[in-house]
Design an enzyme around this catalytic site. Structure first.
Site, PDB file in Angstrom:
ATOM      1  N   LYS A  68      -2.613   3.952   2.651  1.00 27.51           N
ATOM      2  CA  LYS A  68      -2.496   5.171   3.470  1.00 27.51           C
ATOM      3  C   LYS A  68      -3.867   5.592   3.984  1.00 27.51           C
ATOM      4  O   LYS A  68      -4.008   6.008   5.135  1.00 27.51           O
ATOM      5  CB  LYS A  68      -1.916   6.325   2.639  1.00 27.51           C
ATOM      6  CG  LYS A  68      -0.441   6.235   2.308  1.00 27.51           C
ATOM      7  CD  LYS A  68      -0.016   7.522   1.594  1.00 27.51           C
ATOM      8  CE  LYS A  68       1.429   7.524   1.169  1.00 27.51           C
ATOM      9  NZ  LYS A  68       1.783   8.758   0.432  1.00 27.51           N
ATOM     10  N   ASP A  83       3.421  12.706   2.196  1.00 27.16           N
ATOM     11  CA  ASP A  83       4.528  12.177   1.413  1.00 27.16           C
ATOM     12  C   ASP A  83       5.419  11.437   2.381  1.00 27.16           C
ATOM     13  O   ASP A  83       5.818  11.973   3.421  1.00 27.16           O
ATOM     14  CB  ASP A  83       5.301  13.271   0.663  1.00 27.16           C
ATOM     15  CG  ASP A  83       6.034  12.653  -0.528  1.00 27.16           C
ATOM     16  OD1 ASP A  83       5.355  12.049  -1.388  1.00 27.16           O
ATOM     17  OD2 ASP A  83       7.271  12.733  -0.589  1.00 27.16           O
ATOM     18  N   TYR A 101       7.414  -1.435   2.281  1.00 26.30           N
ATOM     19  CA  TYR A 101       8.598  -2.027   2.916  1.00 26.30           C
ATOM     20  C   TYR A 101       8.289  -2.650   4.275  1.00 26.30           C
ATOM     21  O   TYR A 101       9.209  -3.046   4.995  1.00 26.30           O
ATOM     22  CB  TYR A 101       9.685  -0.948   3.079  1.00 26.30           C
ATOM     23  CG  TYR A 101      10.148  -0.346   1.766  1.00 26.30           C
ATOM     24  CD1 TYR A 101      11.140  -0.958   1.004  1.00 26.30           C
ATOM     25  CD2 TYR A 101       9.573   0.822   1.273  1.00 26.30           C
ATOM     26  CE1 TYR A 101      11.554  -0.412  -0.210  1.00 26.30           C
ATOM     27  CE2 TYR A 101       9.982   1.377   0.065  1.00 26.30           C
ATOM     28  CZ  TYR A 101      10.972   0.754  -0.664  1.00 26.30           C
ATOM     29  OH  TYR A 101      11.378   1.293  -1.861  1.00 26.30           O
ATOM     30  N   THR A 138      -4.451  11.501  -1.628  1.00 27.53           N
ATOM     31  CA  THR A 138      -3.606  10.343  -1.929  1.00 27.53           C
ATOM     32  C   THR A 138      -4.372   9.351  -2.798  1.00 27.53           C
ATOM     33  O   THR A 138      -5.591   9.254  -2.705  1.00 27.53           O
ATOM     34  CB  THR A 138      -3.149   9.629  -0.646  1.00 27.53           C
ATOM     35  OG1 THR A 138      -2.323   8.509  -1.000  1.00 27.53           O
ATOM     36  CG2 THR A 138      -4.311   9.111   0.196  1.00 27.53           C
TER      37      THR A 138
HETATM   38  P1  ITT Z   1       0.366   9.056  -3.011  1.00 23.66           P
HETATM   39  O1  ITT Z   1       1.516   9.857  -3.582  1.00 23.66           O
HETATM   40  O2  ITT Z   1      -0.820   8.981  -3.911  1.00 23.66           O
HETATM   41  O3  ITT Z   1       0.017   9.484  -1.607  1.00 23.66           O
HETATM   42  P2  ITT Z   1       2.348   6.911  -2.968  1.00 23.66           P
HETATM   43  O4  ITT Z   1       2.315   5.473  -2.532  1.00 23.66           O
HETATM   44  O5  ITT Z   1       2.947   7.221  -4.320  1.00 23.66           O
HETATM   45  O6  ITT Z   1       0.847   7.500  -2.854  1.00 23.66           O
HETATM   46  P3  ITT Z   1       4.531   8.352  -1.707  1.00 23.66           P
HETATM   47  O7  ITT Z   1       4.960   9.051  -2.923  1.00 23.66           O
HETATM   48  O8  ITT Z   1       4.476   9.115  -0.417  1.00 23.66           O
HETATM   49  O9  ITT Z   1       3.062   7.746  -1.854  1.00 23.66           O
HETATM   50  O10 ITT Z   1       5.467   7.072  -1.529  1.00 23.66           O
HETATM   51  C1  ITT Z   1       5.402   6.362  -0.381  1.00 23.66           C
HETATM   52  C2  ITT Z   1       6.183   5.055  -0.536  1.00 23.66           C
HETATM   53  O11 ITT Z   1       6.977   4.872   0.644  1.00 23.66           O
HETATM   54  C3  ITT Z   1       5.225   3.871  -0.570  1.00 23.66           C
HETATM   55  O12 ITT Z   1       4.867   3.525  -1.891  1.00 23.66           O
HETATM   56  C4  ITT Z   1       6.029   2.789   0.122  1.00 23.66           C
HETATM   57  O13 ITT Z   1       6.943   2.237  -0.786  1.00 23.66           O
HETATM   58  C5  ITT Z   1       6.821   3.575   1.167  1.00 23.66           C
HETATM   59  N1  ITT Z   1       6.056   3.673   2.433  1.00 23.66           N
HETATM   60  C6  ITT Z   1       5.508   4.800   2.966  1.00 23.66           C
HETATM   61  N2  ITT Z   1       4.857   4.521   4.104  1.00 23.66           N
HETATM   62  C7  ITT Z   1       5.014   3.195   4.304  1.00 23.66           C
HETATM   63  C8  ITT Z   1       4.579   2.310   5.297  1.00 23.66           C
HETATM   64  O14 ITT Z   1       3.816   2.715   6.302  1.00 23.66           O
HETATM   65  N3  ITT Z   1       4.915   1.026   5.183  1.00 23.66           N
HETATM   66  C9  ITT Z   1       5.669   0.598   4.172  1.00 23.66           C
HETATM   67  N4  ITT Z   1       6.115   1.353   3.174  1.00 23.66           N
HETATM   68  C10 ITT Z   1       5.786   2.656   3.234  1.00 23.66           C
END
Ligand code: ITT
Length: 211
Positions: free
Chosen positions: A33, A89, A172, A28
């Protein structure tokens, strides 16, 4: 001589019995995360960041499911490192919006990772809607540990608040109030969020699986 503060810090490579911890590269680029997951698995599993593994990569999330995109990320990093990798994801699924923003959570308002705009858009899409129920989900994909990818999901149900509450967390979090709570994730201590979050549940299940 080690200082007292050094003594209190657990060695991330070993458990309290001195046994080496299982090691996974965490595929990631999202530092939030990494921070959350490392706190969740502390003492049980070693998560190596891409930076520590010396990997610079941005994987295009071209699939339409969390599972599909988690696989793309874990597989890409496994191909580079040859080490077992885990990808997360995740996203927010809102029932009155037919599951949106879902896999597009990061790019809901257009630009990837613009949390302020994403939250603004979510509030406006929900204006006047009675049903504000939603859930966060995380799908972990582990590649390089077994012959086939391993998938593990974690989920938390809740509601979308009518205004942002709290300053902590990311994404969020200021708009999400988990079931049985009256605070948003952004108003909680990291340890409180991790104990009930989608990511907390997914990584707990991963540790159960590894045990
Ligand atoms: P990587 O792909 O590099 O892991 P990313 O942020 O792009 O990072 P995702 O594609 O999985 O990861 O998108 C996750 C999105 O979902 C993140 O940017 C937030 O908008 C939301 N999200 C996921 N987990 C969350 C959390 O614990 N609290 C708040 N928002 C969250």
């Amino acid at each position: 001589m080690k200082s007292a503060s050094n003594k209190e810090l657990p060695d991330p490579e070993f458990n309290h019995m001195g046994v080496p911890l299982p090691k996974l590269v965490f595929a990631t680029n999202n530092q939030h995360k990494i921070d959350e997951a490392q706190a969740i698995v502390q003492g049980k599993l070693q998560l190596i960041s891409l930076k520590e593994a010396g990997v610079e990569i941005e994987v295009d999330e071209t699939e339409t499911t969390f599972r599909g995109n988690a696989f793309l990320k874990a597989q890409a990093v496994w191909e580079i490192t040859g080490l077992p990798c885990v990808a997360d994801d995740s996203g927010l699924c809102v029932n009155a919006l037919g599951g949106e923003p879902g896999v597009f959570s990061s790019r809901y308002a257009g630009e990837a990772g613009n949390h302020a705009k994403n939250n603004e858009k979510l509030l406006s899409e929900l204006l006047g809607k009675a049903d504000r129920s939603a859930y966060f989900t995380t799908v972990l994909c582990i590649v390089g540990m077994e012959n086939t990818p391993i998938y593990i999901e974690g989920r938390v149900n809740g509601v979308i608040l009518t205004q942002m509450q709290g300053k902590d967390g990311f994404g969020y979090d200021p708009l999400f109030c988990p079931e049985g709570e009256n605070r948003s994730f952004a108003e909680m201590l990291a340890s409180e969020k991790n104990a009930m979050s989608h990511r907390g549940r997914a990584f707990q299940s991963l540790m159960d699986y590894l045990r």
